[in-house]
Design a protein around this motif. Structure first.
Motif, PDB file in Angstrom:
ATOM      1  N   VAL A  28     -31.749   6.367 -10.023  1.00 21.58           N
ATOM      2  CA  VAL A  28     -32.519   7.322 -10.822  1.00 21.58           C
ATOM      3  C   VAL A  28     -31.617   8.526 -11.068  1.00 21.58           C
ATOM      4  O   VAL A  28     -31.137   9.146 -10.122  1.00 21.58           O
ATOM      5  CB  VAL A  28     -33.812   7.772 -10.105  1.00 21.58           C
ATOM      6  CG1 VAL A  28     -34.576   8.760 -10.975  1.00 21.58           C
ATOM      7  CG2 VAL A  28     -34.684   6.589  -9.736  1.00 21.58           C
ATOM      8  N   LYS A  29     -31.382   8.807 -12.320  1.00 27.80           N
ATOM      9  CA  LYS A  29     -30.543   9.944 -12.681  1.00 27.80           C
ATOM     10  C   LYS A  29     -31.326  10.861 -13.608  1.00 27.80           C
ATOM     11  O   LYS A  29     -32.027  10.398 -14.508  1.00 27.80           O
ATOM     12  CB  LYS A  29     -29.265   9.474 -13.363  1.00 27.80           C
ATOM     13  CG  LYS A  29     -28.387   8.654 -12.451  1.00 27.80           C
ATOM     14  CD  LYS A  29     -27.139   8.197 -13.133  1.00 27.80           C
ATOM     15  CE  LYS A  29     -26.337   7.348 -12.145  1.00 27.80           C
ATOM     16  NZ  LYS A  29     -25.265   6.632 -12.786  1.00 27.80           N
ATOM     17  N   VAL A  30     -31.205  12.143 -13.372  1.00 21.80           N
ATOM     18  CA  VAL A  30     -31.845  13.144 -14.214  1.00 21.80           C
ATOM     19  C   VAL A  30     -30.746  13.864 -14.989  1.00 21.80           C
ATOM     20  O   VAL A  30     -29.813  14.403 -14.406  1.00 21.80           O
ATOM     21  CB  VAL A  30     -32.656  14.156 -13.375  1.00 21.80           C
ATOM     22  CG1 VAL A  30     -33.277  15.218 -14.267  1.00 21.80           C
ATOM     23  CG2 VAL A  30     -33.727  13.449 -12.556  1.00 21.80           C
ATOM     24  N   HIS A  31     -30.864  13.839 -16.303  1.00 20.17           N
ATOM     25  CA  HIS A  31     -29.896  14.525 -17.166  1.00 20.17           C
ATOM     26  C   HIS A  31     -30.582  15.723 -17.813  1.00 20.17           C
ATOM     27  O   HIS A  31     -31.642  15.586 -18.416  1.00 20.17           O
ATOM     28  CB  HIS A  31     -29.383  13.582 -18.267  1.00 20.17           C
ATOM     29  CG  HIS A  31     -28.699  12.370 -17.739  1.00 20.17           C
ATOM     30  ND1 HIS A  31     -27.390  12.369 -17.330  1.00 20.17           N
ATOM     31  CD2 HIS A  31     -29.149  11.106 -17.538  1.00 20.17           C
ATOM     32  CE1 HIS A  31     -27.057  11.163 -16.906  1.00 20.17           C
ATOM     33  NE2 HIS A  31     -28.111  10.384 -17.023  1.00 20.17           N
ATOM     34  N   GLU A  32     -29.986  16.885 -17.672  1.00 21.94           N
ATOM     35  CA  GLU A  32     -30.482  18.101 -18.317  1.00 21.94           C
ATOM     36  C   GLU A  32     -29.893  18.140 -19.729  1.00 21.94           C
ATOM     37  O   GLU A  32     -28.678  18.158 -19.887  1.00 21.94           O
ATOM     38  CB  GLU A  32     -30.040  19.347 -17.545  1.00 21.94           C
ATOM     39  CG  GLU A  32     -30.505  19.406 -16.118  1.00 21.94           C
ATOM     40  CD  GLU A  32     -31.974  19.777 -15.995  1.00 21.94           C
ATOM     41  OE1 GLU A  32     -32.516  20.415 -16.927  1.00 21.94           O
ATOM     42  OE2 GLU A  32     -32.570  19.436 -14.964  1.00 21.94           O
ATOM     43  N   LEU A  33     -30.738  18.129 -20.731  1.00 20.24           N
ATOM     44  CA  LEU A  33     -30.279  18.094 -22.114  1.00 20.24           C
ATOM     45  C   LEU A  33     -30.989  19.159 -22.941  1.00 20.24           C
ATOM     46  O   LEU A  33     -31.989  19.736 -22.507  1.00 20.24           O
ATOM     47  CB  LEU A  33     -30.556  16.711 -22.714  1.00 20.24           C
ATOM     48  CG  LEU A  33     -29.896  15.527 -22.024  1.00 20.24           C
ATOM     49  CD1 LEU A  33     -30.442  14.223 -22.570  1.00 20.24           C
ATOM     50  CD2 LEU A  33     -28.396  15.585 -22.181  1.00 20.24           C
ATOM     51  N   SER A  34     -30.481  19.382 -24.127  1.00 27.55           N
ATOM     52  CA  SER A  34     -31.157  20.278 -25.063  1.00 27.55           C
ATOM     53  C   SER A  34     -31.037  19.706 -26.466  1.00 27.55           C
ATOM     54  O   SER A  34     -30.137  18.909 -26.758  1.00 27.55           O
ATOM     55  CB  SER A  34     -30.567  21.687 -25.008  1.00 27.55           C
ATOM     56  OG  SER A  34     -29.241  21.679 -25.468  1.00 27.55           O
ATOM     57  N   PHE A  35     -31.977  20.091 -27.306  1.00 26.71           N
ATOM     58  CA  PHE A  35     -31.999  19.645 -28.691  1.00 26.71           C
ATOM     59  C   PHE A  35     -32.201  20.867 -29.571  1.00 26.71           C
ATOM     60  O   PHE A  35     -33.144  21.632 -29.367  1.00 26.71           O
ATOM     61  CB  PHE A  35     -33.138  18.641 -28.911  1.00 26.71           C
ATOM     62  CG  PHE A  35     -33.228  18.153 -30.321  1.00 26.71           C
ATOM     63  CD1 PHE A  35     -32.424  17.120 -30.750  1.00 26.71           C
ATOM     64  CD2 PHE A  35     -34.097  18.750 -31.220  1.00 26.71           C
ATOM     65  CE1 PHE A  35     -32.489  16.670 -32.059  1.00 26.71           C
ATOM     66  CE2 PHE A  35     -34.169  18.310 -32.532  1.00 26.71           C
ATOM     67  CZ  PHE A  35     -33.364  17.264 -32.950  1.00 26.71           C
ATOM     68  N   TYR A  80     -34.797  19.893 -22.046  1.00 27.07           N
ATOM     69  CA  TYR A  80     -35.602  18.859 -21.400  1.00 27.07           C
ATOM     70  C   TYR A  80     -34.772  18.063 -20.411  1.00 27.07           C
ATOM     71  O   TYR A  80     -33.543  18.191 -20.370  1.00 27.07           O
ATOM     72  CB  TYR A  80     -36.228  17.934 -22.454  1.00 27.07           C
ATOM     73  CG  TYR A  80     -35.218  17.136 -23.260  1.00 27.07           C
ATOM     74  CD1 TYR A  80     -34.931  15.816 -22.927  1.00 27.07           C
ATOM     75  CD2 TYR A  80     -34.557  17.705 -24.345  1.00 27.07           C
ATOM     76  CE1 TYR A  80     -34.012  15.084 -23.656  1.00 27.07           C
ATOM     77  CE2 TYR A  80     -33.644  16.980 -25.078  1.00 27.07           C
ATOM     78  CZ  TYR A  80     -33.371  15.672 -24.738  1.00 27.07           C
ATOM     79  OH  TYR A  80     -32.460  14.946 -25.452  1.00 27.07           O
ATOM     80  N   GLN A  81     -35.474  17.257 -19.618  1.00 28.01           N
ATOM     81  CA  GLN A  81     -34.811  16.360 -18.670  1.00 28.01           C
ATOM     82  C   GLN A  81     -35.033  14.927 -19.129  1.00 28.01           C
ATOM     83  O   GLN A  81     -36.150  14.544 -19.477  1.00 28.01           O
ATOM     84  CB  GLN A  81     -35.393  16.512 -17.269  1.00 28.01           C
ATOM     85  CG  GLN A  81     -35.085  17.832 -16.625  1.00 28.01           C
ATOM     86  CD  GLN A  81     -35.649  17.912 -15.227  1.00 28.01           C
ATOM     87  OE1 GLN A  81     -36.679  17.338 -14.928  1.00 28.01           O
ATOM     88  NE2 GLN A  81     -34.972  18.639 -14.365  1.00 28.01           N
ATOM     89  N   LEU A  82     -33.970  14.147 -19.124  1.00 26.00           N
ATOM     90  CA  LEU A  82     -34.038  12.730 -19.441  1.00 26.00           C
ATOM     91  C   LEU A  82     -33.881  11.961 -18.136  1.00 26.00           C
ATOM     92  O   LEU A  82     -32.902  12.159 -17.414  1.00 26.00           O
ATOM     93  CB  LEU A  82     -32.933  12.345 -20.422  1.00 26.00           C
ATOM     94  CG  LEU A  82     -32.803  10.864 -20.741  1.00 26.00           C
ATOM     95  CD1 LEU A  82     -34.026  10.403 -21.550  1.00 26.00           C
ATOM     96  CD2 LEU A  82     -31.525  10.605 -21.518  1.00 26.00           C
ATOM     97  N   LEU A  83     -34.864  11.125 -17.810  1.00 28.90           N
ATOM     98  CA  LEU A  83     -34.786  10.295 -16.612  1.00 28.90           C
ATOM     99  C   LEU A  83     -34.256   8.925 -16.992  1.00 28.90           C
ATOM    100  O   LEU A  83     -34.804   8.272 -17.882  1.00 28.90           O
ATOM    101  CB  LEU A  83     -36.171  10.133 -15.980  1.00 28.90           C
ATOM    102  CG  LEU A  83     -36.827  11.407 -15.469  1.00 28.90           C
ATOM    103  CD1 LEU A  83     -38.276  11.136 -15.105  1.00 28.90           C
ATOM    104  CD2 LEU A  83     -36.087  11.932 -14.257  1.00 28.90           C
TER     105      LEU A  83
END
Length: 89
Positions: A28-35, A80-83
Motif C-alpha cells: 500500500v503506497k500513498v502518493h501526495e499529488l496535486s492537480f 490529494y492522496q492517491l492510494l
C-alpha cells in the motif's frame, strides 16, 4: 468519497483489512499529488458543479463558488492522496 478520506493512517487500515480477508504480499503506497486546473477557477467551478453533493445549491452556485474562492484563493489547485494497493490471494 473514499472510505479512507478522514483516515490518519490509510496504509495501516488497508493492510489490516486485506490481511483479514486473506491477502498476502500486500503493498500500500500513498502518493501526495496535486492537480492544477488549466483555466483556473472557471474550470474548477465547472468540475464542482458536476460533483455537487448539496441539494438546492443550483440557484446559488455562483455565490457559493465566490465564497469558496474567497476562503481558499488556491482553489484552482487540488491537493490529494492517491492510494496504490496490491496484494495476492
Amino acid at each position: 468519497m473514499s472510505p479512507y478520506h478522514d483516515s490518519q493512517d490509510p496504509e495501516t487500515e488497508i493492510k489490516n483489512l486485506m490481511k483479514k480477508i486473506g491477502f498476502r504480499d500486500i503493498s500500500v503506497k500513498v502518493h501526495e499529488l496535486s492537480f492544477d486546473f488549466i483555466r483556473g477557477i472557471d474550470e474548477f467551478s465547472d468540475m464542482m458543479k458536476c460533483l455537487n453533493p448539496f441539494e438546492g445549491l443550483e440557484n446559488k452556485w455562483e455565490d457559493f463558488i465566490a465564497d469558496y474562492v474567497q476562503l481558499d484563493p488556491n482553489a484552482s489547485t487540488i491537493v490529494y492522496q492517491l492510494l496504490v494497493v496490491s496484494g495476492k490471494k
